[in-house]
Design an enzyme around this catalytic site. Structure first.
Site, PDB file in Angstrom:
ATOM      1  N   ASP A  39       0.848  -1.190   0.000  1.00 27.87           N
ATOM      2  CA  ASP A  39       0.000   0.000   0.000  1.00 27.87           C
ATOM      3  C   ASP A  39       0.889   1.247   0.000  1.00 27.87           C
ATOM      4  O   ASP A  39       1.922   1.302   0.665  1.00 27.87           O
ATOM      5  CB  ASP A  39      -0.904   0.002   1.247  1.00 27.87           C
ATOM      6  CG  ASP A  39      -2.057   0.979   1.115  1.00 27.87           C
ATOM      7  OD1 ASP A  39      -3.208   0.531   0.936  1.00 27.87           O
ATOM      8  OD2 ASP A  39      -1.805   2.206   1.198  1.00 27.87           O
ATOM      9  N   ILE A  40       0.466   2.260  -0.739  1.00 27.66           N
ATOM     10  CA  ILE A  40       1.256   3.487  -0.872  1.00 27.66           C
ATOM     11  C   ILE A  40       1.273   4.306   0.426  1.00 27.66           C
ATOM     12  O   ILE A  40       2.201   5.092   0.646  1.00 27.66           O
ATOM     13  CB  ILE A  40       0.711   4.333  -2.052  1.00 27.66           C
ATOM     14  CG1 ILE A  40       1.771   5.266  -2.597  1.00 27.66           C
ATOM     15  CG2 ILE A  40      -0.558   5.083  -1.674  1.00 27.66           C
ATOM     16  CD1 ILE A  40       1.399   5.898  -3.933  1.00 27.66           C
ATOM     17  N   ASN A  97     -12.929  -3.286   2.422  1.00 28.31           N
ATOM     18  CA  ASN A  97     -13.957  -2.257   2.556  1.00 28.31           C
ATOM     19  C   ASN A  97     -14.881  -2.317   1.351  1.00 28.31           C
ATOM     20  O   ASN A  97     -14.416  -2.455   0.215  1.00 28.31           O
ATOM     21  CB  ASN A  97     -13.302  -0.872   2.641  1.00 28.31           C
ATOM     22  CG  ASN A  97     -12.413  -0.740   3.863  1.00 28.31           C
ATOM     23  OD1 ASN A  97     -12.777  -1.200   4.941  1.00 28.31           O
ATOM     24  ND2 ASN A  97     -11.251  -0.132   3.698  1.00 28.31           N
ATOM     25  N   GLU A 105     -12.371   3.324  -0.984  1.00 32.08           N
ATOM     26  CA  GLU A 105     -11.967   4.497  -1.773  1.00 32.08           C
ATOM     27  C   GLU A 105     -11.590   4.143  -3.209  1.00 32.08           C
ATOM     28  O   GLU A 105     -11.765   4.966  -4.101  1.00 32.08           O
ATOM     29  CB  GLU A 105     -10.810   5.215  -1.080  1.00 32.08           C
ATOM     30  CG  GLU A 105     -11.282   5.837   0.233  1.00 32.08           C
ATOM     31  CD  GLU A 105     -10.268   6.732   0.890  1.00 32.08           C
ATOM     32  OE1 GLU A 105      -9.091   6.696   0.480  1.00 32.08           O
ATOM     33  OE2 GLU A 105     -10.659   7.459   1.820  1.00 32.08           O
ATOM     34  N   VAL A 106     -11.043   2.962  -3.400  1.00 30.08           N
ATOM     35  CA  VAL A 106     -10.662   2.558  -4.763  1.00 30.08           C
ATOM     36  C   VAL A 106     -11.674   1.521  -5.252  1.00 30.08           C
ATOM     37  O   VAL A 106     -11.824   0.453  -4.638  1.00 30.08           O
ATOM     38  CB  VAL A 106      -9.234   1.983  -4.793  1.00 30.08           C
ATOM     39  CG1 VAL A 106      -8.884   1.515  -6.205  1.00 30.08           C
ATOM     40  CG2 VAL A 106      -8.219   3.025  -4.314  1.00 30.08           C
ATOM     41  N   HIS A 110     -10.356  -5.253  -3.486  1.00 33.32           N
ATOM     42  CA  HIS A 110      -9.040  -5.535  -2.907  1.00 33.32           C
ATOM     43  C   HIS A 110      -9.196  -5.986  -1.468  1.00 33.32           C
ATOM     44  O   HIS A 110     -10.128  -5.586  -0.775  1.00 33.32           O
ATOM     45  CB  HIS A 110      -8.115  -4.318  -2.982  1.00 33.32           C
ATOM     46  CG  HIS A 110      -8.713  -3.058  -2.444  1.00 33.32           C
ATOM     47  ND1 HIS A 110      -9.626  -2.306  -3.156  1.00 33.32           N
ATOM     48  CD2 HIS A 110      -8.553  -2.421  -1.255  1.00 33.32           C
ATOM     49  CE1 HIS A 110      -9.985  -1.254  -2.433  1.00 33.32           C
ATOM     50  NE2 HIS A 110      -9.360  -1.297  -1.272  1.00 33.32           N
ATOM     51  N   HIS A 112      -6.963  -5.940   2.044  1.00 36.72           N
ATOM     52  CA  HIS A 112      -5.793  -5.428   2.757  1.00 36.72           C
ATOM     53  C   HIS A 112      -5.240  -6.541   3.648  1.00 36.72           C
ATOM     54  O   HIS A 112      -6.010  -7.206   4.352  1.00 36.72           O
ATOM     55  CB  HIS A 112      -6.180  -4.279   3.694  1.00 36.72           C
ATOM     56  CG  HIS A 112      -6.768  -3.075   3.028  1.00 36.72           C
ATOM     57  ND1 HIS A 112      -6.074  -1.896   2.842  1.00 36.72           N
ATOM     58  CD2 HIS A 112      -8.013  -2.847   2.529  1.00 36.72           C
ATOM     59  CE1 HIS A 112      -6.865  -0.995   2.269  1.00 36.72           C
ATOM     60  NE2 HIS A 112      -8.041  -1.542   2.071  1.00 36.72           N
TER      61      HIS A 112
HETATM   62  P1  5GP Z   1      -9.861   1.308   0.419  1.00 36.54           P
HETATM   63  O1  5GP Z   1     -10.171   2.468   1.304  1.00 36.54           O
HETATM   64  O2  5GP Z   1     -10.467   1.460  -0.945  1.00 36.54           O
HETATM   65  O3  5GP Z   1     -10.192  -0.010   1.077  1.00 36.54           O
HETATM   66  O4  5GP Z   1      -8.282   1.280   0.280  1.00 36.54           O
HETATM   67  C1  5GP Z   1      -7.586   1.797  -0.801  1.00 36.54           C
HETATM   68  C2  5GP Z   1      -6.103   1.712  -0.472  1.00 36.54           C
HETATM   69  O5  5GP Z   1      -5.395   1.948  -1.660  1.00 36.54           O
HETATM   70  C3  5GP Z   1      -5.644   2.764   0.554  1.00 36.54           C
HETATM   71  O6  5GP Z   1      -5.056   2.081   1.668  1.00 36.54           O
HETATM   72  C4  5GP Z   1      -4.626   3.585  -0.221  1.00 36.54           C
HETATM   73  O7  5GP Z   1      -3.518   3.993   0.557  1.00 36.54           O
HETATM   74  C5  5GP Z   1      -4.210   2.656  -1.352  1.00 36.54           C
HETATM   75  N1  5GP Z   1      -3.799   3.329  -2.580  1.00 36.54           N
HETATM   76  C6  5GP Z   1      -4.435   4.355  -3.210  1.00 36.54           C
HETATM   77  N2  5GP Z   1      -3.763   4.714  -4.323  1.00 36.54           N
HETATM   78  C7  5GP Z   1      -2.685   3.883  -4.396  1.00 36.54           C
HETATM   79  C8  5GP Z   1      -1.612   3.769  -5.333  1.00 36.54           C
HETATM   80  O8  5GP Z   1      -1.503   4.487  -6.332  1.00 36.54           O
HETATM   81  N3  5GP Z   1      -0.682   2.804  -5.086  1.00 36.54           N
HETATM   82  C9  5GP Z   1      -0.767   1.973  -3.997  1.00 36.54           C
HETATM   83  N4  5GP Z   1       0.204   1.064  -3.860  1.00 36.54           N
HETATM   84  N5  5GP Z   1      -1.760   2.064  -3.096  1.00 36.54           N
HETATM   85  C10 5GP Z   1      -2.708   3.006  -3.291  1.00 36.54           C
END
Ligand code: 5GP
Length: 125
Positions: A39-40, A97, A105-106, A110, A112
């Site tokens: 994760d970034i 999520n 958010e994405v 996915h 984690h």
């Molecule tokens: P969500 O909230 O959708 O479950 O988690 C999305 C995750 O994607 C977040 O933890 C965020 O830090 C990670 N993320 C967002 N953009 C990028 C990216 O460009 N590269 C990587 N490696 N992780 C990302």
């Protein structure tokens, strides 16, 4: 900002762009079904994302529409990534999520993997 639960798949989302090689990632593992990368913005000492290569918006979409082979391939890959990270012994936490209230958010499904310290209670109080 969190995404709505049942949006159509957006091929411009950041994970789709990583899958196409348009954006870089720090890869941990890859097979026919999945890509796993760090994760970034890590929320734990080890924070890795496992994503299917096929376009599913969320766990809701994946669990309903993915083939048996994709579901098996994905599930086995999550376990394989945990073994590669050597977190089986000390333990780890999985999170996916889903949608707005789930904090997604994405909009590409996915999981984690969090590890590397005692992770405490399941959710903040
Ligand atoms: P969500 O909230 O959708 O479950 O988690 C999305 C995750 O994607 C977040 O933890 C965020 O830090 C990670 N993320 C967002 N953009 C990028 C990216 O460009 N590269 C990587 N490696 N992780 C990302």
């Amino acid at each position: 900002m969190a995404v709505k639960g049942s949006v159509p798949y957006d091929p411009q989302n950041v994970f789709a762009r990583i899958l196409r090689g348009e954006l870089p990632c720090n890869k941990v593992y890859e097979n026919d079904y999945v890509l796993a990368f760090h994760d970034i913005a890590p929320k734990a000492p080890i924070h890795v994302l496992v994503i299917p290569k096929a376009p599913y918006v969320s766990f809701a979409d994946f669990s309903q529409n993915a083939s048996e082979a994709e579901i098996t391939g994905f599930t086995r890959a999550v376990g394989q990534v945990a073994r590669i990270l050597q977190v089986d012994g000390p333990g780890y936490s999985l999170l996916s999520n889903v949608g707005e209230e789930g904090g997604q958010e994405v909009p590409h499904f996915h999981v984690h993997i969090f590890a590397g310290r005692a992770l405490g209670p399941m959710l903040p109080e």
